[in-house]
Scaffold this active site. Structure first.
Site, PDB file in Angstrom:
ATOM      1  N   LYS A   1     -35.002 -29.570  48.184  1.00 13.81           N
ATOM      2  CA  LYS A   1     -35.915 -30.689  48.400  1.00 13.81           C
ATOM      3  C   LYS A   1     -35.138 -31.993  48.543  1.00 13.81           C
ATOM      4  O   LYS A   1     -35.448 -32.829  49.414  1.00 13.81           O
ATOM      5  CB  LYS A   1     -36.901 -30.780  47.242  1.00 13.81           C
ATOM      6  CG  LYS A   1     -38.038 -31.769  47.453  1.00 13.81           C
ATOM      7  CD  LYS A   1     -38.918 -31.878  46.216  1.00 13.81           C
ATOM      8  CE  LYS A   1     -39.603 -30.581  45.876  1.00 13.81           C
ATOM      9  NZ  LYS A   1     -40.537 -30.744  44.728  1.00 13.81           N
TER      10      LYS A   1
ATOM     11  N   ALA B   1     -72.905 -32.896  50.843  1.00 18.26           N
ATOM     12  CA  ALA B   1     -73.057 -31.546  50.290  1.00 18.26           C
ATOM     13  C   ALA B   1     -72.263 -30.544  51.119  1.00 18.26           C
ATOM     14  O   ALA B   1     -72.109 -30.702  52.329  1.00 18.26           O
ATOM     15  CB  ALA B   1     -74.530 -31.155  50.264  1.00 18.26           C
TER      16      ALA B   1
ATOM     17  N   GLY C   1     -61.858 -29.369  45.731  1.00 19.43           N
ATOM     18  CA  GLY C   1     -60.756 -28.476  45.384  1.00 19.43           C
ATOM     19  C   GLY C   1     -59.495 -29.300  45.249  1.00 19.43           C
ATOM     20  O   GLY C   1     -59.536 -30.470  44.879  1.00 19.43           O
TER      21      GLY C   1
ATOM     22  N   CYS D   1     -56.010 -31.878  41.950  1.00 18.33           N
ATOM     23  CA  CYS D   1     -56.350 -32.925  40.978  1.00 18.33           C
ATOM     24  C   CYS D   1     -57.694 -32.691  40.310  1.00 18.33           C
ATOM     25  O   CYS D   1     -57.748 -32.406  39.122  1.00 18.33           O
ATOM     26  CB  CYS D   1     -56.321 -34.297  41.664  1.00 18.33           C
ATOM     27  SG  CYS D   1     -54.661 -34.872  42.059  1.00 18.33           S
TER      28      CYS D   1
ATOM     29  N   ARG E   1     -54.095 -25.686  47.380  1.00 16.81           N
ATOM     30  CA  ARG E   1     -54.410 -25.424  45.971  1.00 16.81           C
ATOM     31  C   ARG E   1     -55.920 -25.505  45.753  1.00 16.81           C
ATOM     32  O   ARG E   1     -56.554 -26.478  46.104  1.00 16.81           O
ATOM     33  CB  ARG E   1     -53.688 -26.421  45.065  1.00 16.81           C
ATOM     34  CG  ARG E   1     -52.191 -26.232  45.002  1.00 16.81           C
ATOM     35  CD  ARG E   1     -51.533 -27.323  44.177  1.00 16.81           C
ATOM     36  NE  ARG E   1     -51.664 -28.638  44.799  1.00 16.81           N
ATOM     37  CZ  ARG E   1     -51.247 -29.771  44.235  1.00 16.81           C
ATOM     38  NH1 ARG E   1     -50.693 -29.747  43.034  1.00 16.81           N
ATOM     39  NH2 ARG E   1     -51.404 -30.922  44.872  1.00 16.81           N
TER      40      ARG E   1
END
Length: 481
Positions: free
Chosen positions: A69, A298, A303, A306, A376
């Site tokens: 990285k 809606a 997701g 956090c 995630r």
């Protein structure tokens, strides 16, 4: 892609940071007009903060334990997708204001300020936050500190963490070292992180002993005012408070947003039962200024890395403090959010006549939100996996997140070309509202898909346009006619 407009405005409206001369405290005296800053942890938060601090005129050293990285960032390459960040990173690396290392000793010698931006993921066996990365940073950095400096936590943590970390910092730093801890939570939105860092909605500073009304600012407050001078001049509110309050700001904000999103999704469930339209309902209640229209869309719900883990960690910490009943409602917030994913799967099964086996389905979107490659806790990907596990032949398309999705769920099919992904589909499910999906012309897909069935799980498309083009259009919380 350029820097988002809101972030770009600071570059023309605010000069480079103008750091005043120090008064008397040793830590302030060591800080020259061009502060030297380290940012420890170069993931999504850390890399963005490091580039933004360099853009604000400071010398910045990013620190990470992952050599790959560090090598990539040193070449000006961002290892994840965030609009505007590659340009910001590359320009500051090229200008020499920003560089990266794996050496904590170099960081300890370099920095006047040490920002901690490592992750606090959900613990693998509980709902609590895993703070091991923060503890590891303090354990590596503190014994090496030899000169006055300030350590600044930016990670989202349970209330009470800062006080414990401060004790750990003082215990591990060499005797006589002038060092203290500030907690400065981040409020980044993926897709808008550059703007949110350069022109934040607010700057929250948590201190061990903040000055009282009418008292002069503490030296740690002065340090933070100096480092954020460009943002304050731009107009960002600067809020000073105690540790505990500062730690609660981020999780409280996320819990409120999660509650608002889950509320409209709960109303979607009622609308489905009553034959009402949740989008018109949301429009109507959004005109109430006490409610507002934001976060009343809606669909599949929230997701990412956090909101889900933050509200679960908040519940866990509240339980430890004996305040579990105060946040018990967050359990239902979490459950409503997860039920929307199951509802989308049930709707798909119904559209296909009750059976997924062997049916070809194209899922549009793998990231948890548009303008991100983060998968995630992605609602769209969860729906895709559930249908695949039930026997469907699922093909997933996403503008940026396919590589990340395939690493997590390698058993599904991922296709880079949109029309190729749609080819032969008996059902299309819109799971992430990327603009290229919202702009699709349904008539242009004639002869591409096998059957014209669309489930708009984000309520992002024009029902009339799709129905007029001969499609069966279904959406969460809306009439089927």
């Amino acid at each position: 892609m350029g820097i988002p407009r809101r972030a770009a405005s600071i570059l023309s409206r605010v000069d480079r940071a103008r750091i005043g001369t120090a008064r008397s405290a040793p830590r302030l005296a060591r800080m020259s007009e061009r502060l030297r800053i380290t940012v420890i942890g170069t993931g999504y938060l850390g890399a963005t903060h490091a580039a933004a601090m360099a853009e604000s005129g400071y010398d910045v050293l990013g620190v990470d334990i992952d050599p790959r990285k560090v090598d990539a960032l040193s070449r000006g390459e961002v290892p994840f997708y965030e609009p505007g960040l590659p340009e910001l990173l590359e320009s500051n690396v090229t200008a020499g204001r920003l560089r990266f290392t794996t050496d904590f000793a170099e960081a300890a010698e370099f920095g006047d300020l040490h920002f901690i931006g490592v992750g606090t993921p959900q613990h693998p066996r509980t709902n609590a936050a895993d703070l091991s990365q923060i503890d590891a940073v303090i354990g590596s950095l503190a014994p090496l500190l030899r000169r006055p400096c300030t350590v600044i936590g930016k990670s989202t943590v349970p209330v009470g963490t800062a006080e414990r970390v401060r004790e750990q910092l003082h215990a591990l730093a060499p005797a006589g070292t002038d060092v203290d801890l500030v907690w400065n939570p981040e409020f980044l939105r993926e897709g808008f992180a550059v703007a949110d860092t350069l022109t934040p909605d607010r700057i929250v500073v948590g201190l061990a002993d903040p000055a009282g009304p009418g008292e002069p600012p503490t030296r740690d407050e002065e340090v933070m005012r100096r480092v954020y001078a460009p943002m304050i001049e731009w107009g960002s509110p600067f809020l000073v408070m105690d540790y505990a309050t500062s730690e609660l700001v981020k999780v409280s904000a996320n819990s409120f947003l999660a509650t608002k999103i889950s509320f409209i999704n709960a109303m979607a469930e009622v609308c489905e039962a009553a034959g009402a339209d949740v989008t018109r309902l949301a429009e109507a209640i959004g005109y109430d200024p006490r409610i507002g229209s934001r976060f009343l869309a809606a669909g599949l719900g929230f997701g990412g890395g956090c909101l889900p883990k933050d509200i679960r960690a908040f519940m866990a910490r509240a339980g430890e403090l004996g305040a579990e009943d105060a946040v018990a409602f967050l359990r239902e917030v979490d459950q409503i959010n997860l039920r929307r994913r199951a509802a989308a799967v049930d709707m798909a099964r119904e559209v296909l006549g009750g059976n997924f086996l062997g049916r070809r389905i194209c899922v549009l979107g793998a990231s948890f939100k548009p303008d991100s490659d983060d998968v995630r806790d992605s609602p769209s990907l969860d729906v895709a996996v559930a249908m695949s596990n039930a026997g469907a032949e699922v093909v997933v398309h996403d503008p940026k997140a396919l590589a990340n999705a395939e690493r997590v769920y390698p058993h599904m099919t991922y296709v880079q070309d949109l029309r190729e992904a749609l080819a032969g589909a008996e059902l299309v499910v819109l799971g992430t509202e990327w603009r290229e999906y919202r702009d699709l012309d349904p008539a242009s897909l004639d002869g591409v898909v096998a059957d014209r069935h669309m489930i708009d799980a984000r309520n992002a498309l024009d029902p009339a346009a799709w129905r007029n083009a001969g499609w069966t259009y279904r959406a969460l919380g809306r009439p089927t006619a």
